[in-house]
Design a protein around this motif. Structure first.
Motif, short mmCIF file in Angstrom:
data_model
loop_
_atom_site.label_atom_id
_atom_site.label_comp_id
_atom_site.label_asym_id
_atom_site.label_seq_id
_atom_site.Cartn_x
_atom_site.Cartn_y
_atom_site.Cartn_z
N ALA A 1 7.36 18.43 -3.59
CA ALA A 1 8.14 17.22 -3.88
C ALA A 1 9.36 17.14 -2.99
O ALA A 1 9.69 16.08 -2.43
N GLU A 2 10.04 18.26 -2.80
CA GLU A 2 11.28 18.29 -2.04
C GLU A 2 11.07 18.10 -0.54
O GLU A 2 11.91 17.53 0.15
N ALA A 3 9.95 18.60 -0.02
CA ALA A 3 9.76 18.64 1.43
C ALA A 3 8.84 17.55 1.98
O ALA A 3 9.03 17.09 3.10
N TYR A 4 7.83 17.13 1.19
CA TYR A 4 6.86 16.19 1.76
C TYR A 4 6.16 15.34 0.70
O TYR A 4 5.07 14.83 0.94
N GLY A 5 6.78 15.16 -0.47
CA GLY A 5 6.05 14.62 -1.60
C GLY A 5 6.18 13.15 -1.92
O GLY A 5 5.54 12.67 -2.86
N VAL A 6 6.97 12.37 -1.17
CA VAL A 6 7.16 10.97 -1.52
C VAL A 6 5.98 10.13 -1.04
O VAL A 6 5.47 10.30 0.06
N LYS A 7 5.55 9.21 -1.93
CA LYS A 7 4.57 8.19 -1.57
C LYS A 7 5.29 6.85 -1.65
O LYS A 7 5.93 6.54 -2.66
N THR B 1 0.85 -1.20 0.00
CA THR B 1 0.00 0.00 0.00
C THR B 1 0.88 1.24 0.00
O THR B 1 1.84 1.34 0.76
N LEU B 2 0.54 2.21 -0.85
CA LEU B 2 1.27 3.47 -0.90
C LEU B 2 0.69 4.46 0.10
O LEU B 2 -0.52 4.71 0.10
N PHE B 3 1.56 5.00 0.93
CA PHE B 3 1.19 6.03 1.90
C PHE B 3 1.96 7.30 1.59
O PHE B 3 3.10 7.25 1.11
N GLU B 4 1.37 8.44 1.89
CA GLU B 4 2.11 9.70 1.83
C GLU B 4 3.06 9.77 3.03
O GLU B 4 2.62 9.63 4.17
N LEU B 5 4.34 10.00 2.77
CA LEU B 5 5.34 10.01 3.84
C LEU B 5 5.44 11.35 4.55
O LEU B 5 6.03 11.42 5.63
N GLY B 6 4.89 12.40 3.97
CA GLY B 6 5.07 13.71 4.58
C GLY B 6 6.55 14.02 4.71
O GLY B 6 7.34 13.79 3.79
N SER B 7 6.95 14.52 5.87
CA SER B 7 8.33 14.98 6.04
C SER B 7 9.37 13.86 6.13
O SER B 7 10.57 14.15 6.10
N VAL B 8 8.96 12.62 6.20
CA VAL B 8 9.95 11.54 6.05
C VAL B 8 10.57 11.63 4.66
O VAL B 8 11.70 11.18 4.43
N VAL C 1 -2.75 14.59 -0.62
CA VAL C 1 -1.95 15.80 -0.47
C VAL C 1 -2.21 16.77 -1.62
O VAL C 1 -2.40 16.38 -2.78
N ASN C 2 -2.22 18.07 -1.30
CA ASN C 2 -2.38 19.12 -2.30
C ASN C 2 -1.01 19.57 -2.81
O ASN C 2 -0.03 19.55 -2.06
N PRO C 3 -0.93 20.02 -4.05
CA PRO C 3 0.35 20.54 -4.55
C PRO C 3 0.71 21.85 -3.88
O PRO C 3 -0.17 22.58 -3.41
N GLY C 4 1.99 22.15 -3.84
CA GLY C 4 2.47 23.39 -3.24
C GLY C 4 3.91 23.63 -3.66
O GLY C 4 4.55 22.77 -4.25
N VAL C 5 4.44 24.80 -3.32
CA VAL C 5 5.82 25.13 -3.64
C VAL C 5 6.74 24.17 -2.88
O VAL C 5 6.61 24.00 -1.67
N PHE C 6 7.64 23.53 -3.61
CA PHE C 6 8.59 22.56 -3.04
C PHE C 6 7.89 21.40 -2.33
O PHE C 6 8.43 20.82 -1.37
N HIS D 1 8.65 0.80 -5.65
CA HIS D 1 7.25 1.15 -5.38
C HIS D 1 7.20 2.46 -4.58
O HIS D 1 6.42 2.60 -3.64
N SER D 2 8.09 3.39 -4.99
CA SER D 2 8.14 4.70 -4.36
C SER D 2 8.06 5.76 -5.44
O SER D 2 8.71 5.63 -6.50
N HIS D 3 7.27 6.80 -5.19
CA HIS D 3 6.98 7.78 -6.23
C HIS D 3 6.82 9.16 -5.62
O HIS D 3 6.47 9.31 -4.45
N ILE D 4 7.06 10.15 -6.44
CA ILE D 4 6.58 11.50 -6.15
C ILE D 4 5.30 11.73 -6.95
O ILE D 4 4.30 12.22 -6.42
#
Length: 381
Positions: free
Chosen positions: A238-244, A77-84, A231-236, A205-208
Motif C-alpha cells: 500500500a505504501e510503495a505501489y498500492g494506489v489504483k 477506468t482504474l489503473f494500478e499506479l505502481g510507484s506513482v 497486483v499481488n499483496p506484499g509487505v508495504f 475514484h482513488s483507492h488502495i
C-alpha cells in the motif's frame, strides 16, 4: 492491435486561470502522434491520457481496459499506479508533519521502539522518504515475505553507506516512511489514505482497497505474456505501489500540485511540502515522492533521471543545505509500474501544464518519457 480512441475535452477540473481554452484539436493531434505509434510498437492494450493546460483538461482514451470483455478505456477506468503511489505516500507524510505529528528529523524507533539501536534507526524519516537511508534494496528479500517478519528484517539490515550519502531507490525505504507516518497519525496506512488524504484532495475514484462497487471500473493489466493480471499483496504494498486511480482523479491531483493554493489547509501545505528538493543525484533533484529537474530540461536529462541506473543503482547523493524550493521552470515527474500496468506523470507548475499517462501494460519507461516529452513540447508551441 485493436485501437479505439475517443476524447472528452475541456472538462474543467480545477480551473487555474481565466484564460481562454487552448486549441483542443492541436492537443489531440499532439497526443495522437505520440501515443498511437507507441501503443502499436509495444502492444499496449489500453491507455488513458489526461492533459491540463491553464486549468483546462482534455482526456484521450485509447484501447481496452479488458481485452476479454472488450471494455474500452475511459477517464474513470482504474489503473494500478505502481510507484506513482509514492507521491501520495509522501503527501501523507507531509500532512502528518504539518499536523505536528512527526518531524522529518525523527528516527524510526520513535514510532517503532523495537528498532531502537539498529542500523536503520540511524536514518531519519527524511532519509527513508528520499531513499538515502544507506542502501535499502529495491524490494524486500524473501525472508521478509510478510508483515510479521518486517520488523526483524529492519533490525537485522546492514547498510552499504552512512545515511544521507547515497541514493538507492527502494520500496522498503519509502514503505517504512509511510508506515511510520501512519503510526504517527495513530492510523492504519490505508485508512489514513482513503479516509483523510484522498477526500481532502477531492479524489473520489482513488483507492488502495478497491471496493466492490468500483470493481467494474478496475482495468485488467497484461504481463509480458499478455496474460490478464493484477497486483499481488506484499509487505508495504500500500505504501510503495498500492494506489489504483483514474485519469480524471490523477489530473486533478496534478492540478493541485500545479497550484496548491486551490486546496484548503492543511492539504495545501502538505502538497507544497512535497515540492522541496533535498538531494541532488546527477541531473535530478530528489524530493519526497516527486523527482525534479531544473529548467531547461532536455529529453536526455529526463531519460537519464528515469534510467535503470537511477532506479536500480547506488548513486552518490549531495544533501542540499538548505533544502531547495523549486526554481522557475522546474519539471516534476514520477514513473510507476506493477506486473501489468505502467504509469507516468509529469507537470511544470510555472507553465501550468501537466500530463498523466496510465496504461494496462508495463511497457518500457524510455517510451513513456519520450511520448510525454513530445506532447509537452507541442503544448509549449
Amino acid at each position: 492491435m485493436h485501437l479505439h480512441a475517443f476524447v472528452l475535452a475541456s472538462l474543467c477540473v480545477l480551473p487555474l486561470s481565466g484564460k481562454a481554452a487552448p486549441d483542443k484539436a492541436a492537443i489531440r493531434d499532439a497526443v495522437d502522434k505520440a501515443i498511437k505509434p507507441m501503443m502499436a510498437q509495444h502492444d499496449v492494450p489500453g491507455l488513458a491520457v489526461a492533459v491540463t493546460v491553464d486549468g483546462h483538461v482534455s482526456f484521450f482514451n485509447y484501447g481496452l481496459a479488458s481485452k476479454e470483455k472488450q471494455i474500452p478505456v475511459s477517464e474513470t477506468t482504474l489503473f494500478e499506479l505502481g510507484s506513482v503511489s509514492k507521491t501520495f505516500t509522501a503527501t501523507l507524510g507531509c500532512y502528518a508533519k504539518g499536523q505536528g505529528k512527526l518531524s522529518f528529523d525523527d528516527h524510526p524507533s520513535k514510532y517503532m521502539p523495537q528498532l531502537k539501536g539498529s542500523a536503520i534507526d540511524r536514518a531519519s524519516l527524511l532519509e527513508l522518504g528520499t531513499y538515502t537511508a544507506g542502501g535499502l534494496p529495491l524490494q524486500f528479500p524473501d525472508e521478509a515475505e510478510d508483515d510479521a517478519k518486517m520488523p526483524a528484517y529492519f533490525r537485522n539490515w546492514t547498510p552499504d553507506a552512512p545515511p544521507g550519502m547515497q541514493r538507492r531507490y527502494s520500496n522498503p525505504s519509502i514503505g517504512l516512511f509511510g508506515h511510520l507516518a501512519a503510526l504517527a497519525l495513530q492510523s492504519n496506512f490505508s485508512d489514513a489514505m482513503e479516509g483523510r488524504l484522498f477526500p481532502a484532495l477531492g479524489l473520489k475514484h482513488s483507492h488502495i482497497r478497491v471496493p466492490a462497487a468500483a470493481m467494474s471500473d478496475y482495468a485488467w493489466g497484461y504481463n509480458s505474456a499478455n496474460k490478464a493480471v493484477r497486483v499481488n499483496p506484499g509487505v508495504f504494498d500500500a505504501e510503495a505501489y498500492g494506489v489504483k486511480s483514474s485519469a480524471a482523479d490523477m489530473i486533478r491531483f496534478v492540478q493541485a500540485n500545479i497550484d496548491p493554493g486551490q486546496l484548503a489547509e492543511p492539504m495545501r501545505e502538505a502538497v507544497q511540502c512535497t515540492h522541496t528538493g533535498y538531494f541532488q543525484i546527477g541531473g535530478m533533484v530528489q524530493g519526497l515522492g516527486w523527482e525534479q529537474y531544473r529548467a531547461p530540461v532536455s529529453l536526455a536529462q529526463l531519460q537519464a533521471g528515469n534510467s535503470e541506473k537511477m532506479s536500480r543503482g547506488l548513486n552518490p547523493a549531495t544533501h542540499l543545505q538548505p533544502p531547495q524550493a523549486p526554481s522557475r521552470g522546474t519539471l516534476f515527474n514520477k514513473t510507476g509500474a506493477t506486473g501489468g500496468f505502467g504509469a507516468y506523470v509529469l507537470f511544470v507548475p510555472d507553465e501550468r501544464v501537466g500530463i498523466v499517462m496510465l496504461a494496462n501494460k508495463n511497457y518500457p519507461i524510455p517510451a513513456r518519457i519520450q511520448a510525454a516529452h513530445a506532447i509537452l513540447e507541442q503544448l509549449r508551441k
